[in-house]
Write an enzyme that holds these catalytic residues in place. Structure first.
Site, PDB file in Angstrom:
ATOM      1  N   LYS A 136       0.836  -1.200   0.000  1.00  0.00           N
ATOM      2  CA  LYS A 136       0.000   0.000   0.000  1.00  0.00           C
ATOM      3  C   LYS A 136       0.879   1.262   0.000  1.00  0.00           C
ATOM      4  O   LYS A 136       2.098   1.175   0.220  1.00  0.00           O
ATOM      5  CB  LYS A 136      -0.923  -0.042   1.214  1.00  0.00           C
ATOM      6  CG  LYS A 136      -1.953  -1.202   1.156  1.00  0.00           C
ATOM      7  CD  LYS A 136      -2.800  -1.252   2.419  1.00  0.00           C
ATOM      8  CE  LYS A 136      -3.906  -2.272   2.314  1.00  0.00           C
ATOM      9  NZ  LYS A 136      -4.751  -2.276   3.545  1.00  0.00           N
TER      10      LYS A 136
ATOM     11  N   TYR B 256     -12.555  -2.869  -3.197  1.00  0.00           N
ATOM     12  CA  TYR B 256     -13.131  -2.838  -1.848  1.00  0.00           C
ATOM     13  C   TYR B 256     -14.649  -2.741  -1.884  1.00  0.00           C
ATOM     14  O   TYR B 256     -15.253  -2.158  -0.980  1.00  0.00           O
ATOM     15  CB  TYR B 256     -12.525  -1.669  -1.070  1.00  0.00           C
ATOM     16  CG  TYR B 256     -11.090  -1.907  -0.608  1.00  0.00           C
ATOM     17  CD1 TYR B 256     -10.758  -3.038   0.153  1.00  0.00           C
ATOM     18  CD2 TYR B 256     -10.078  -1.001  -0.900  1.00  0.00           C
ATOM     19  CE1 TYR B 256      -9.452  -3.252   0.596  1.00  0.00           C
ATOM     20  CE2 TYR B 256      -8.769  -1.215  -0.465  1.00  0.00           C
ATOM     21  CZ  TYR B 256      -8.469  -2.343   0.285  1.00  0.00           C
ATOM     22  OH  TYR B 256      -7.179  -2.563   0.732  1.00  0.00           O
TER      23      TYR B 256
ATOM     24  N   HIS C 296      -1.775  -5.394   1.350  1.00  0.00           N
ATOM     25  CA  HIS C 296      -3.013  -6.109   1.059  1.00  0.00           C
ATOM     26  C   HIS C 296      -2.685  -7.528   0.630  1.00  0.00           C
ATOM     27  O   HIS C 296      -1.716  -7.756  -0.088  1.00  0.00           O
ATOM     28  CB  HIS C 296      -3.804  -5.435  -0.074  1.00  0.00           C
ATOM     29  CG  HIS C 296      -4.908  -6.308  -0.589  1.00  0.00           C
ATOM     30  ND1 HIS C 296      -6.132  -6.407   0.045  1.00  0.00           N
ATOM     31  CD2 HIS C 296      -4.965  -7.178  -1.638  1.00  0.00           C
ATOM     32  CE1 HIS C 296      -6.891  -7.276  -0.608  1.00  0.00           C
ATOM     33  NE2 HIS C 296      -6.213  -7.757  -1.639  1.00  0.00           N
TER      34      HIS C 296
ATOM     35  N   ASN D 177      -1.847  -0.050   7.331  1.00  0.00           N
ATOM     36  CA  ASN D 177      -1.342  -1.397   7.643  1.00  0.00           C
ATOM     37  C   ASN D 177      -0.510  -2.029   6.526  1.00  0.00           C
ATOM     38  O   ASN D 177      -0.391  -3.253   6.428  1.00  0.00           O
ATOM     39  CB  ASN D 177      -2.472  -2.314   8.117  1.00  0.00           C
ATOM     40  CG  ASN D 177      -3.561  -2.482   7.084  1.00  0.00           C
ATOM     41  OD1 ASN D 177      -3.462  -1.959   5.964  1.00  0.00           O
ATOM     42  ND2 ASN D 177      -4.594  -3.230   7.431  1.00  0.00           N
TER      43      ASN D 177
ATOM     44  N   GLU E  22      -9.539 -10.398  -7.901  1.00  0.00           N
ATOM     45  CA  GLU E  22      -8.628  -9.263  -7.722  1.00  0.00           C
ATOM     46  C   GLU E  22      -7.496  -9.268  -8.761  1.00  0.00           C
ATOM     47  O   GLU E  22      -7.100  -8.210  -9.252  1.00  0.00           O
ATOM     48  CB  GLU E  22      -8.055  -9.275  -6.303  1.00  0.00           C
ATOM     49  CG  GLU E  22      -9.115  -8.970  -5.250  1.00  0.00           C
ATOM     50  CD  GLU E  22      -8.634  -9.134  -3.821  1.00  0.00           C
ATOM     51  OE1 GLU E  22      -7.431  -9.437  -3.614  1.00  0.00           O
ATOM     52  OE2 GLU E  22      -9.450  -8.962  -2.893  1.00  0.00           O
TER      53      GLU E  22
HETATM   54  N1  UDP Z   1      -9.611  -0.825   7.406  1.00  0.00           N
HETATM   55  C1  UDP Z   1      -9.638   0.345   8.167  1.00  0.00           C
HETATM   56  N2  UDP Z   1     -10.346   0.341   9.336  1.00  0.00           N
HETATM   57  C2  UDP Z   1     -11.043  -0.738   9.768  1.00  0.00           C
HETATM   58  C3  UDP Z   1     -11.016  -1.913   8.982  1.00  0.00           C
HETATM   59  C4  UDP Z   1     -10.286  -1.929   7.810  1.00  0.00           C
HETATM   60  O1  UDP Z   1      -9.027   1.334   7.810  1.00  0.00           O
HETATM   61  O2  UDP Z   1     -11.671  -0.673  10.837  1.00  0.00           O
HETATM   62  C5  UDP Z   1      -8.851  -0.831   6.154  1.00  0.00           C
HETATM   63  C6  UDP Z   1      -7.484  -1.502   6.307  1.00  0.00           C
HETATM   64  O3  UDP Z   1      -6.552  -0.831   5.457  1.00  0.00           O
HETATM   65  C7  UDP Z   1      -7.759  -2.903   5.779  1.00  0.00           C
HETATM   66  C8  UDP Z   1      -8.728  -2.595   4.631  1.00  0.00           C
HETATM   67  O4  UDP Z   1      -9.560  -1.565   5.160  1.00  0.00           O
HETATM   68  O5  UDP Z   1      -6.562  -3.545   5.362  1.00  0.00           O
HETATM   69  C9  UDP Z   1      -9.572  -3.748   4.145  1.00  0.00           C
HETATM   70  O6  UDP Z   1     -10.272  -4.301   5.229  1.00  0.00           O
HETATM   71  P1  UDP Z   1     -10.394  -5.874   5.377  1.00  0.00           P
HETATM   72  O7  UDP Z   1     -11.370  -6.155   6.453  1.00  0.00           O
HETATM   73  O8  UDP Z   1     -10.637  -6.500   4.036  1.00  0.00           O
HETATM   74  O9  UDP Z   1      -8.934  -6.276   5.933  1.00  0.00           O
HETATM   75  P2  UDP Z   1      -7.715  -7.048   5.218  1.00  0.00           P
HETATM   76  O10 UDP Z   1      -8.296  -8.071   4.285  1.00  0.00           O
HETATM   77  O11 UDP Z   1      -6.906  -5.983   4.516  1.00  0.00           O
HETATM   78  O12 UDP Z   1      -6.949  -7.658   6.350  1.00  0.00           O
HETATM   79 MG    MG Z   2      -9.762  -7.933   2.829  1.00  0.00          MG
END
Ligand code: UDP
Ligand code: MG
Length: 161
Positions: free
Chosen positions: A20, A60, A126, A123, A137
């Site tokens: 990211k 997303y 991805h 974080n 994706e």
């Molecule tokens: N995210 C955020 N706040 C939250 C949950 C998710 O900013 O409370 C962001 C974070 O960057 C995360 C992304 O949204 O990686 C996608 O969320 P997902 O639940 O798919 O998590 P991932 O698959 O990335 O672990």
């Molecule tokens: Mg995810």
């Protein structure tokens, strides 16, 4: 010896990994690529790009009602990302374990998020969360011709053939 991956059942699974914008800014690309190489996965696609809004909203789509969604899209379009496709046995599940919990506060040390991040809104990386999601994706982020089929000469070191 060298075998085409399609010969060995289950080895051709692929996943989408993206460093990211915060990870690119912090120059973590090399460290992250190294972890996937060293684990034994094969890189079959990679590019640096400024993600377009339509790609991010499709990527997303399941989160579009979440309160953090506008910030998430702003974050993901704030700078370049490095999108990659990695291939190998169980690569979807294994890469999720390598990446760690979505919330860095819950991510174990030794995981990418557990080693390089502190807050859920930044974080670093991805990773696709299912085989079907990965296929969707990869099609979204990559043109077919951008993915390279090649035989890794040390394949038999990572796989019993
Ligand atoms: N995210 C955020 N706040 C939250 C949950 C998710 O900013 O409370 C962001 C974070 O960057 C995360 C992304 O949204 O990686 C996608 O969320 P997902 O639940 O798919 O998590 P991932 O698959 O990335 O672990
Ligand atoms: Mg995810």
């Amino acid at each position: 010896g060298c075998y085409t991956t399609s010969v060995i059942a289950g080895v051709s699974e692929r996943t989408l990994i993206a460093v990211k914008p915060d990870g690119v800014q912090r120059r973590l690309v090399g460290q992250i690529v190294q972890r996937f190489e060293q684990r034994g996965f094969k890189l079959v696609g990679m590019k640096l790009l400024q993600a377009r809004e339509d790609i991010l909203s499709q990527h997303y789509h399941d989160l579009h009602k979440k309160p953090f969604y506008p910030n998430l899209l702003r974050y993901m379009s704030s700078g370049p990302v490095v999108a990659m496709v990695w291939e190998g046995h169980n690569v979807v599940r294994t890469s999720r374990l390598m990446v760690g919990n979505t919330n860095p506060a819950e991510a174990y040390p030794g995981t990418i998020r557990g080693d390089y991040s502190v807050h859920i809104s930044r974080n670093v990386i991805h990773a696709s969360d299912s085989v079907e999601g990965a296929q969707r994706e990869i099609q979204l982020w990559f043109d077919r011709r951008e993915l390279v089929d090649w035989d890794c000469c040390d394949h038999s070191s990572s796989y019993q053939v």
